[in-house]
Design a protein around this motif. Structure first.
Motif, PDB file in Angstrom:
ATOM      1  N   UNK A  24       0.831  -1.210   0.000  1.00 34.12           N
ATOM      2  CA  UNK A  24       0.000   0.000   0.000  1.00 34.12           C
ATOM      3  C   UNK A  24       0.861   1.254   0.000  1.00 34.12           C
ATOM      4  N   UNK A  25       1.991   1.219   0.708  1.00 35.41           N
ATOM      5  CA  UNK A  25       2.899   2.366   0.727  1.00 35.41           C
ATOM      6  C   UNK A  25       3.511   2.571  -0.657  1.00 35.41           C
ATOM      7  N   UNK A  26       3.940   1.481  -1.290  1.00 38.30           N
ATOM      8  CA  UNK A  26       4.525   1.578  -2.629  1.00 38.30           C
ATOM      9  C   UNK A  26       3.518   2.113  -3.636  1.00 38.30           C
ATOM     10  N   UNK A  27       2.276   1.652  -3.519  1.00 37.73           N
ATOM     11  CA  UNK A  27       1.238   2.119  -4.443  1.00 37.73           C
ATOM     12  C   UNK A  27       0.979   3.614  -4.263  1.00 37.73           C
ATOM     13  N   UNK A  28       0.931   4.065  -3.005  1.00 31.24           N
ATOM     14  CA  UNK A  28       0.715   5.489  -2.743  1.00 31.24           C
ATOM     15  C   UNK A  28       1.882   6.306  -3.283  1.00 31.24           C
ATOM     16  N   UNK A  29       3.122   5.818  -3.088  1.00 28.32           N
ATOM     17  CA  UNK A  29       4.279   6.546  -3.576  1.00 28.32           C
ATOM     18  C   UNK A  29       4.283   6.646  -5.095  1.00 28.32           C
ATOM     19  N   UNK A  30       3.890   5.578  -5.768  1.00 27.46           N
ATOM     20  CA  UNK A  30       3.841   5.603  -7.231  1.00 27.46           C
ATOM     21  C   UNK A  30       2.814   6.626  -7.720  1.00 27.46           C
ATOM     22  N   UNK A  31       1.652   6.677  -7.063  1.00 30.29           N
ATOM     23  CA  UNK A  31       0.622   7.647  -7.447  1.00 30.29           C
ATOM     24  C   UNK A  31       1.135   9.070  -7.226  1.00 30.29           C
ATOM     25  N   UNK A  32       1.759   9.303  -6.073  1.00 33.90           N
ATOM     26  CA  UNK A  32       2.300  10.630  -5.786  1.00 33.90           C
ATOM     27  C   UNK A  32       3.336  11.044  -6.822  1.00 33.90           C
ATOM     28  N   UNK A  33       4.239  10.127  -7.172  1.00 31.65           N
ATOM     29  CA  UNK A  33       5.315  10.468  -8.098  1.00 31.65           C
ATOM     30  C   UNK A  33       4.774  10.907  -9.459  1.00 31.65           C
ATOM     31  N   UNK A  82     -10.960  16.751  -5.671  1.00 27.19           N
ATOM     32  CA  UNK A  82     -10.288  15.689  -6.428  1.00 27.19           C
ATOM     33  C   UNK A  82     -10.319  14.335  -5.745  1.00 27.19           C
ATOM     34  N   UNK A  83     -10.208  14.300  -4.430  1.00 26.48           N
ATOM     35  CA  UNK A  83     -10.082  13.029  -3.719  1.00 26.48           C
ATOM     36  C   UNK A  83     -11.467  12.528  -3.287  1.00 26.48           C
ATOM     37  N   UNK A  84     -11.760  11.283  -3.605  1.00 26.19           N
ATOM     38  CA  UNK A  84     -13.054  10.693  -3.258  1.00 26.19           C
ATOM     39  C   UNK A  84     -12.885   9.449  -2.373  1.00 26.19           C
ATOM     40  N   UNK A  85     -11.793   9.403  -1.622  1.00 23.17           N
ATOM     41  CA  UNK A  85     -11.490   8.214  -0.820  1.00 23.17           C
ATOM     42  C   UNK A  85     -12.515   7.977   0.290  1.00 23.17           C
ATOM     43  N   UNK A  86     -13.287   8.998   0.643  1.00 26.14           N
ATOM     44  CA  UNK A  86     -14.298   8.821   1.687  1.00 26.14           C
ATOM     45  C   UNK A  86     -15.298   7.721   1.316  1.00 26.14           C
ATOM     46  N   UNK A  87     -15.506   7.496   0.026  1.00 27.64           N
ATOM     47  CA  UNK A  87     -16.510   6.523  -0.419  1.00 27.64           C
ATOM     48  C   UNK A  87     -16.168   5.097   0.010  1.00 27.64           C
ATOM     49  N   UNK A  88     -14.895   4.814   0.194  1.00 32.17           N
ATOM     50  CA  UNK A  88     -14.467   3.444   0.515  1.00 32.17           C
ATOM     51  C   UNK A  88     -14.203   3.250   2.001  1.00 32.17           C
ATOM     52  N   UNK A  89     -14.475   4.260   2.826  1.00 30.09           N
ATOM     53  CA  UNK A  89     -14.133   4.172   4.237  1.00 30.09           C
ATOM     54  C   UNK A  89     -15.372   3.968   5.093  1.00 30.09           C
ATOM     55  N   UNK A 339      -7.558  18.432  -1.851  1.00 34.59           N
ATOM     56  CA  UNK A 339      -7.984  19.362  -2.895  1.00 34.59           C
ATOM     57  C   UNK A 339      -7.099  19.280  -4.133  1.00 34.59           C
ATOM     58  N   UNK A 340      -5.924  18.636  -4.034  1.00 35.39           N
ATOM     59  CA  UNK A 340      -4.968  18.627  -5.141  1.00 35.39           C
ATOM     60  C   UNK A 340      -5.236  17.513  -6.142  1.00 35.39           C
ATOM     61  N   UNK A 341      -5.253  16.270  -5.692  1.00 37.99           N
ATOM     62  CA  UNK A 341      -5.488  15.138  -6.587  1.00 37.99           C
ATOM     63  C   UNK A 341      -5.916  13.936  -5.771  1.00 37.99           C
ATOM     64  N   UNK A 342      -6.474  12.952  -6.443  1.00 42.29           N
ATOM     65  CA  UNK A 342      -6.938  11.732  -5.777  1.00 42.29           C
ATOM     66  C   UNK A 342      -5.768  11.065  -5.050  1.00 42.29           C
ATOM     67  N   UNK A 343      -5.940  10.846  -3.747  1.00 40.95           N
ATOM     68  CA  UNK A 343      -4.910  10.187  -2.955  1.00 40.95           C
ATOM     69  C   UNK A 343      -3.796  11.103  -2.497  1.00 40.95           C
ATOM     70  N   UNK A 344      -3.955  12.416  -2.621  1.00 42.84           N
ATOM     71  CA  UNK A 344      -2.855  13.338  -2.297  1.00 42.84           C
ATOM     72  C   UNK A 344      -2.486  13.324  -0.821  1.00 42.84           C
ATOM     73  N   UNK A 345      -3.408  12.947   0.053  1.00 45.56           N
ATOM     74  CA  UNK A 345      -3.097  12.883   1.484  1.00 45.56           C
ATOM     75  C   UNK A 345      -2.640  11.501   1.924  1.00 45.56           C
TER      76      UNK A 345
END
Length: 435
Positions: A24-33, A82-89, A339-345
């Motif tokens: 999960x950390x690697x996936x988040x880092x790839x998205x951020x990059x 931009x971020x809609x992660x609330x839907x899965x929580x 507010x920046x992009x999906x998964x930015x936090x």
């Protein structure tokens, strides 16, 4: 080429073995990059630490106790950007998650000898939970600290839209030592046209009733947060908020960036609409014969102009020290980044797999602790950098480049800071005794 930033004040911190890099950390880092090469592809955190730049511990913990809301504000960064992660929580934080958060907070406080930790109960709308459920995470943190770090005290607050405030809720929260902050767009119905419920009905009436009740309990009243709206008269907005007797007002710039610019004024365009709006409020506030409330952004600018520390992440060069725990136990960065992009936090870290010490080495978190060295070249050479600090971190974002630009509100901030500097200088000159 990877960029390594070194230097800055050293704060020795006990460091345990690094947690394994989870998928999960690697996936988040790839998205951020992809979205933000700076800092995620260009900041070499291990080299930074090897060069002697030590992290600053987390001091404020935002607990997302409820991820749903009874309002549907059209500009909300949680639900409408931009971020809609609330839907899965999960809708609410489970008691087991709250206990795990408390243990991790106490672990961090003990490791760093923190004299105080600040808890913020946040949402969504936290008051969708009963007061006892809302107080439970705070009680859990106090109990965990009593066991593991008895010298650490706790402050606690909740941020609400006020529509669900009642006498009973206010009394229960006050008894639990939880102060209440309210988000409002102004003190008149017209200011709050975008704060509606899910059926499109206005939320201002219920919020106003809640605020009037809260004003009768000043010890429990933390203040009001209000986003600057250049479509509304600034002085009218300020004075309308005073009707609710707030001990403090937080005036916020809208969450915008270079790829999603802030809304402009409804009339003719001006170079610095938000700076002008804030200056108008400052003039009324500054020249009042008796101060009726605190306005944090003005007090912070004044403190920074005088070389004093200011407790803010939106101005100055102080390191970011806030972590967020979502309802599912995810450890995240400040959620204004959403507010920046999906998964930015997102970090990919959870309470079960990582400690808050692990968060300190996350590139996004480390970047926000570097002060001047993390800023764009134009910011580093600006004479106002000690006060502006590059502006609020989410406001620096540009898609495909990241957070290495001046604030999208750069010109507005310059207008405000220079105006306040002149006012402070004039006041000091007028007080100086004649020779």
């Amino acid at each position: 080429m990877r960029r390594t930033i070194t230097g800055g004040p050293a704060l020795p911190a006990p460091r345990g073995p690094a947690a394994p890099t989870a998928p999960a950390v690697l996936a988040a880092q790839a998205r951020h990059a992809r979205h933000a090469p700076w800092p995620y592809a260009r900041l070499d955190v291990p080299a930074l630490r090897a060069a002697g730049h030590h992290p600053h511990p987390v001091r404020q913990f935002v607990l997302k106790t409820h991820s749903r809301c009874n309002l549907a504000c059209t500009y909300c960064y949680v639900y409408e950007m931009a971020d809609q992660s609330w839907r899965t929580r999960p809708a609410a934080m489970a008691p087991a998650t709250a206990l795990r958060a408390a243990d991790r907070i106490a672990e961090h406080a003990a490791a760093h000898g923190l004299p105080r930790v600040d808890l913020v109960l946040h949402g969504g709308e936290p008051l969708l939970a009963a007061p006892a459920e809302l107080a439970a995470p705070v009680d859990a943190v106090r109990a965990a600290l009593a066991r593991r770090s008895p010298g650490t005290r706790v402050t606690a607050s909740v941020q609400t839209n006020a529509t669900l405030l009642t006498r009973g809720r206010i009394a229960a929260l006050a008894a639990a030592g939880i102060r209440i902050g309210v988000s409002l767009d102004g003190g008149l119905p017209a200011h709050n046209a975008r704060r509606v419920d899910h059926a499109g009905r206005p939320g201002f009436g219920a919020a106003a009733r809640g605020l009037r009740l809260l004003a009768r309990h000043p010890a429990a009243y933390a203040g009001v947060l209000c986003v600057a709206d250049v479509a509304q008269d600034p002085v009218e907005t300020y004075e309308s908020l005073l009707a609710f007797a707030p001990p403090a007002i937080g005036l916020l710039l809208p969450l915008a960036n270079w790829s999603a610019p802030p809304p402009g004024p409804p009339g003719p365009a001006t170079a610095t609409p938000y700076g002008d709006w804030l200056v108008a409020v400052f003039e009324r506030w500054w020249h009042e014969p008796a101060r009726r409330t605190r306005i944090r952004i003005f007090e912070e600018v004044i403190a920074l102009l005088l070389g004093l520390p200011a407790a803010t992440e939106s101005l100055g060069l102080a390191p970011a020290t806030t972590a967020v725990v979502e309802t599912d136990g995810s450890i995240e960065q400040a959620d204004s980044l959403k507010s920046a992009y999906e998964g930015a936090a997102a970090t990919g870290m959870t309470l079960d797999t990582h400690s808050f010490d692990d968060l300190l080495d996350h590139p996004g978190f480390a970047a926000r602790q570097l002060g001047r060295e993390a800023l764009a070249a134009d910011c580093r050479s600006c004479p106002l950098v000690e006060v502006c600090g590059g502006g609020h971190y989410p406001h620096r974002y540009r898609e495909g480049e990241g957070f290495h630009q001046p604030s999208v509100y750069c010109a507005d901030l310059q207008t405000l800071i220079r105006h306040i500097a002149r006012a402070v200088h004039t006041a000091a000159t007028n007080r100086r005794p004649a020779s």
